[in-house]
Design a protein around this motif. Structure first.
Motif, mmCIF file in Angstrom:
data_model
loop_
_atom_site.group_PDB
_atom_site.id
_atom_site.type_symbol
_atom_site.label_atom_id
_atom_site.label_comp_id
_atom_site.label_asym_id
_atom_site.label_seq_id
_atom_site.Cartn_x
_atom_site.Cartn_y
_atom_site.Cartn_z
ATOM 1 N N ILE A 147 5.175 57.540 -6.367
ATOM 2 C CA ILE A 147 5.308 56.707 -7.566
ATOM 3 C C ILE A 147 6.655 56.002 -7.576
ATOM 4 O O ILE A 147 6.759 54.809 -7.877
ATOM 5 C CB ILE A 147 5.136 57.569 -8.833
ATOM 6 C CG1 ILE A 147 3.724 58.149 -8.912
ATOM 7 C CG2 ILE A 147 5.420 56.745 -10.088
ATOM 8 C CD1 ILE A 147 3.564 59.221 -9.973
ATOM 9 N N SER A 151 7.342 52.112 -7.529
ATOM 10 C CA SER A 151 8.048 51.533 -8.670
ATOM 11 C C SER A 151 9.207 50.643 -8.238
ATOM 12 O O SER A 151 9.487 49.615 -8.866
ATOM 13 C CB SER A 151 8.590 52.656 -9.569
ATOM 14 O OG SER A 151 7.550 53.459 -10.071
ATOM 15 N N GLN A 152 9.883 51.043 -7.175
ATOM 16 C CA GLN A 152 11.067 50.311 -6.728
ATOM 17 C C GLN A 152 10.759 49.275 -5.644
ATOM 18 O O GLN A 152 11.665 48.636 -5.114
ATOM 19 C CB GLN A 152 12.114 51.301 -6.218
ATOM 20 C CG GLN A 152 12.590 52.284 -7.280
ATOM 21 C CD GLN A 152 13.246 51.599 -8.461
ATOM 22 O OE1 GLN A 152 13.983 50.623 -8.306
ATOM 23 N NE2 GLN A 152 12.964 52.098 -9.672
ATOM 24 N N THR A 197 -1.329 47.808 -12.431
ATOM 25 C CA THR A 197 -0.217 48.745 -12.321
ATOM 26 C C THR A 197 1.098 48.014 -12.066
ATOM 27 O O THR A 197 1.748 48.214 -11.034
ATOM 28 C CB THR A 197 -0.519 49.762 -11.200
ATOM 29 O OG1 THR A 197 -1.892 50.136 -11.255
ATOM 30 C CG2 THR A 197 0.311 51.019 -11.376
ATOM 31 N N LEU A 199 4.929 47.215 -12.272
ATOM 32 C CA LEU A 199 6.218 47.863 -12.484
ATOM 33 C C LEU A 199 7.316 46.927 -11.986
ATOM 34 O O LEU A 199 7.178 46.295 -10.943
ATOM 35 C CB LEU A 199 6.298 49.180 -11.711
ATOM 36 C CG LEU A 199 5.559 50.379 -12.301
ATOM 37 C CD1 LEU A 199 5.381 51.457 -11.243
ATOM 38 C CD2 LEU A 199 6.341 50.943 -13.486
ATOM 39 N N GLY A 202 10.913 50.071 -11.847
ATOM 40 C CA GLY A 202 10.582 51.306 -12.553
ATOM 41 C C GLY A 202 10.227 51.150 -14.011
ATOM 42 O O GLY A 202 9.851 52.127 -14.664
ATOM 43 N N ASN A 204 7.831 50.166 -16.922
ATOM 44 C CA ASN A 204 6.376 50.144 -17.032
ATOM 45 C C ASN A 204 5.866 48.882 -17.725
ATOM 46 O O ASN A 204 6.271 48.566 -18.847
ATOM 47 C CB ASN A 204 5.912 51.367 -17.827
ATOM 48 C CG ASN A 204 4.426 51.336 -18.094
ATOM 49 O OD1 ASN A 204 3.631 51.436 -17.171
ATOM 50 N ND2 ASN A 204 4.046 51.171 -19.355
ATOM 51 N N HIS A 206 2.275 48.327 -17.363
ATOM 52 C CA HIS A 206 0.853 48.543 -17.085
ATOM 53 C C HIS A 206 -0.038 48.021 -18.207
ATOM 54 O O HIS A 206 0.291 48.111 -19.383
ATOM 55 C CB HIS A 206 0.567 50.023 -16.891
ATOM 56 C CG HIS A 206 1.247 50.622 -15.700
ATOM 57 N ND1 HIS A 206 0.950 51.894 -15.240
ATOM 58 C CD2 HIS A 206 2.203 50.150 -14.857
ATOM 59 C CE1 HIS A 206 1.693 52.172 -14.181
ATOM 60 N NE2 HIS A 206 2.466 51.130 -13.941
ATOM 61 N N SER A 263 9.044 51.393 -20.789
ATOM 62 C CA SER A 263 9.329 50.083 -20.192
ATOM 63 C C SER A 263 10.787 49.686 -20.302
ATOM 64 O O SER A 263 11.171 48.602 -19.843
ATOM 65 C CB SER A 263 8.470 49.005 -20.860
ATOM 66 O OG SER A 263 8.919 48.707 -22.172
ATOM 67 N N ASN A 326 12.875 55.106 -18.151
ATOM 68 C CA ASN A 326 11.687 54.326 -17.814
ATOM 69 C C ASN A 326 10.678 55.212 -17.074
ATOM 70 O O ASN A 326 10.843 56.430 -17.013
ATOM 71 C CB ASN A 326 12.066 53.082 -17.010
ATOM 72 C CG ASN A 326 12.823 53.404 -15.727
ATOM 73 O OD1 ASN A 326 13.111 54.563 -15.406
ATOM 74 N ND2 ASN A 326 13.156 52.374 -14.963
ATOM 75 N N LEU A 327 9.646 54.600 -16.478
ATOM 76 C CA LEU A 327 8.528 55.377 -15.954
ATOM 77 C C LEU A 327 8.934 56.329 -14.822
ATOM 78 O O LEU A 327 8.522 57.489 -14.794
ATOM 79 C CB LEU A 327 7.417 54.439 -15.461
ATOM 80 C CG LEU A 327 6.173 55.124 -14.903
ATOM 81 C CD1 LEU A 327 5.447 55.910 -15.986
ATOM 82 C CD2 LEU A 327 5.227 54.109 -14.268
ATOM 83 N N ASP A 328 9.726 55.839 -13.878
ATOM 84 C CA ASP A 328 10.086 56.689 -12.737
ATOM 85 C C ASP A 328 11.440 57.373 -12.905
ATOM 86 O O ASP A 328 11.985 57.936 -11.959
ATOM 87 C CB ASP A 328 10.047 55.887 -11.434
ATOM 88 C CG ASP A 328 11.127 54.811 -11.353
ATOM 89 O OD1 ASP A 328 11.792 54.553 -12.383
ATOM 90 O OD2 ASP A 328 11.302 54.222 -10.275
#
Length: 636
Positions: A147, A151-152, A197, A199, A202, A204, A206, A263, A326-328
């Motif tokens: 993930i 993300s990156q 999906t 990103l 990182g 979000n 979505h 986000s 954030n997400l990650d």
């Protein structure tokens, strides 16, 4: 959009342009049966708009083995065996279900796990295969790393399957076919859907993309993804794909953003982060308003209604809050981001756009989604099988570190995941068309788990209207439902709101119903909000500060259980805004609060005989959020 009901666009004063049967002012001259010839939605259906099987890389890579057909069997009420070998069944089947596999890398995880030659020849692919094959913590950490690299933007291109490859296209066809196999109109609706999906570093972005259509249209396309060359991270390009789909097929599709709380302020930023921070033009605002009519307000990764920094005087604001990164977990959250990460702040920003540019891009109804990655949507606290396979029931799952960033000194644990709630839709029938049309007109609401029934109308109501048992007929006759617009009469009369809530038949009593109002102060340009307690249980009286005394607490954590000796099974009222200004745009939505009940962690403590650390929340206050109603001054 293709099938948007005309009734929502033809509001005159407080009366919606509905079929003649709904506009009748009395029973005289009507069929004796009050249920004959009704043209408005009378049924509420509960379902999940956001769930993943082993085909999503972050699910299958983490040990999930349940596949789409397993999930549909589970959702319609059958017992299945979980990913860790435990028997599991829902207390009640869902009425509808939307399997939303990630678009990027669609089909790749099965190739990684089986060690396909093209995967084993790639260094990233082989490393992930070896880690997933070991299982346990190795698989969990590999899933988190996958993930993070995605993300990156550092994931190997070999793991980013594109449309036109057999792995991608065959997976999409099988997903559509599985939905078709289990779709049983009027009994169990399996919608065709996917998760775009996107990103950015990182953060979000979505969206879940939902089709009204069956395979004859959905299979004319493949899902839009983020990764180039076929994809893009910019929502504008997703909306172009959606327009092209409708133009090509004559079908209908909508997009649902989720987890703005992950986000870092980007999903609903006040300016265009894809255009060096330039201001949004009117075309952008209109396009966004067209395609994004809903917001996933809560799920297992936190509640996105509001935050204490937005609503410091709201005693129910700090509910299942995720606000650390954030997400990650690659970048920490900051206070300045918060207004653009939670529904109440986002709705107020929409009012600001409307005041300044004449268009509100954030007229968003509320839905719930689980975002469960086990293939098992279990929203009941007594039956929670976790967000990921490592979180299926065990003595240690609550205190296990889920994810973190040592450099930022940020981490979170299993207990901080929430039991997710369903989406409830008011529809004329349990079919793809019926469910989709209710979502598109925003006649939907979200709960945090229980199947609370809520009606919310805005219009011109008398106090006695709440006492009729034909509440819906009164609501549609004299007003508009949740998700709609109100236009003020020229005399400046304040609107009134009709709200009614009924507890989950197997759940807890209700504490209170509140109406939340948001607006922009025309004198200062500042956003404002007010929370009103409009009806409550147990004959309590507000104190000198205007606050209601607490309803009490019957939770016994040693069982764990509660009693319905407090609260009420149903609550309803007609309420008129005491602070109404006919010249100010505003939104209103209802929030229903239950009495306290045991949280899923309390059930874990008893069933596994463990002492939870003091930081672990053991009691919850479940709730429901209706879609808003927007007030527009008549001079606009």
């Amino acid at each position: 959009m293709a099938f948007l009901l005309a009734g929502l666009l033809a509001v005159a004063a407080f009366a919606q342009d509905l079929p003649p049967d709904a506009a009748a002012g009395s029973l005289k001259g009507r069929p004796y049966s009050p249920y004959a010839d009704r043209g408005f939605p009378t049924q509420v259906f509960f379902g999940d708009t956001h769930v993943h099987s082993a085909l999503s890389a972050d699910a299958g890579g983490g040990g999930t083995t349940l596949m789409p057909r397993d999930m549909y069997r589970f959702a319609r009420g059958e017992q299945v065996t979980s990913n860790t070998g435990q028997p599991v069944k829902l207390s009640r089947p869902f009425d509808f279900y939307m399997l939303t596999e990630h678009t990027d890398g669609m089909g790749v995880i099965t190739d990684i796990i089986r060690g396909a030659p093209n995967i084993m020849s790639d260094p990233d692919g082989k490393r992930f295969h070896d880690a997933f094959a070991k299982g346990g913590d190795d698989a969990k950490e590999a899933s988190i790393e996958l993930i993070a690299k995605f993300s990156q933007g550092t994931l190997s291109q070999a793991l980013l399957y594109q449309p036109g490859t057999s792995g991608y296209d065959n997976t999409w066809r099988d997903l559509v076919q599985a939905a078709e196999e289990f779709n049983t109109p009027h009994v169990f609706t399996a919608m065709i859907a996917y998760e775009w999906t996107s990103l950015v570093a990182g953060d979000n972005l979505h969206r879940n993309v939902i089709f009204r259509d069956g395979p004859e249209r959905a299979l004319q396309v493949v899902p839009f993804l983020m990764s180039p060359p076929a994809g893009s991270a910019d929502p504008r390009d997703l909306w172009k794909w959606m327009q092209a789909y409708e133009d090509k097929t004559g079908g209908d599709v909508l997009a649902i953003p989720h987890n703005p709380n992950l986000s870092n302020g980007r999903m609903f930023a006040p300016n265009d982060t894809f255009r060096d921070g330039e201001a949004f033009d009117v075309e952008y605002l209109k396009t966004r308003q067209t395609w994004e009519r809903l917001l996933e307000i809560q799920q297992t990764k936190g509640d996105s209604e509001t935050h204490l920094l937005i609503s410091p005087t709201d005693e129910f604001a700090d509910y299942e809050t995720w606000d650390w990164a954030n997400l990650d977990v690659s970048a920490a959250n900051a206070d300045a981001m918060i207004p653009y990460e939670y529904a109440r702040g986002i709705l107020k920003e929409g009012i600001r756009f409307e005041a300044e540019q004449g268009v509100n891009p954030y007229k968003l109804g509320f839905v719930g989604g689980s975002d469960i990655h086990t293939g098992l949507t279990t929203g009941d606290d007594a039956n929670f099988f976790g967000a990921f396979t490592w979180m299926e029931p065990s003595a240690t799952r609550a205190t296990t570190v889920a994810k973190g960033n040592v450099a930022l000194d940020i981490s979170y644990k299993g207990w901080q995941y929430a039991t997710p709630g369903p989406t409830a839709v008011w529809a004329t029938e349990n079919t793809r068309a019926g469910i989709f049309d209710a979502m598109e007109r925003r006649e939907v609401y979200s709960t945090t788990g229980p199947r609370i029934t809520v009606r919310f109308f805005g219009g011109s109501f008398a106090p006695e209207d709440v006492h009729t048992r034909e509440l819906a007929r009164v609501g549609y006759t004299k007003g508009v439902p949740m998700g709609s617009d109100l236009i003020a009469p020229e005399d400046g009369t304040a609107p009134s709101f009709l709200v009614y809530a009924l507890r989950d038949p197997i759940g807890a009593n209700l504490d209170r119903v509140q109406i939340i109002k948001g607006w922009v102060d025309p004198a200062t340009g500042d956003t404002r909000e007010q929370v009103y307690d409009v009806v409550w249980s147990d004959g309590r009286e507000p104190g000198a500060d205007g606050k209601l005394p607490d309803v009490g607490n019957t939770v016994d954590l040693t069982i764990p259980s509660w009693t319905n000796d407090i609260g009420a099974p149903e609550l309803g009222t007609v309420w008129t805004d005491p602070d109404f200004d006919p010249n100010v745009h505003a939104f209103y939505y209802a929030r229903v609060i239950e009495i306290p009940t045991p949280r899923w962690t309390a059930y874990d403590a008893v069933r596994f005989g463990v002492d939870m650390p003091s930081e672990v929340k053991m009691i919850t206050r479940e709730r429901a959020y209706t879609s808003p109603i927007w007030f527009t001054p008549s001079t606009d």
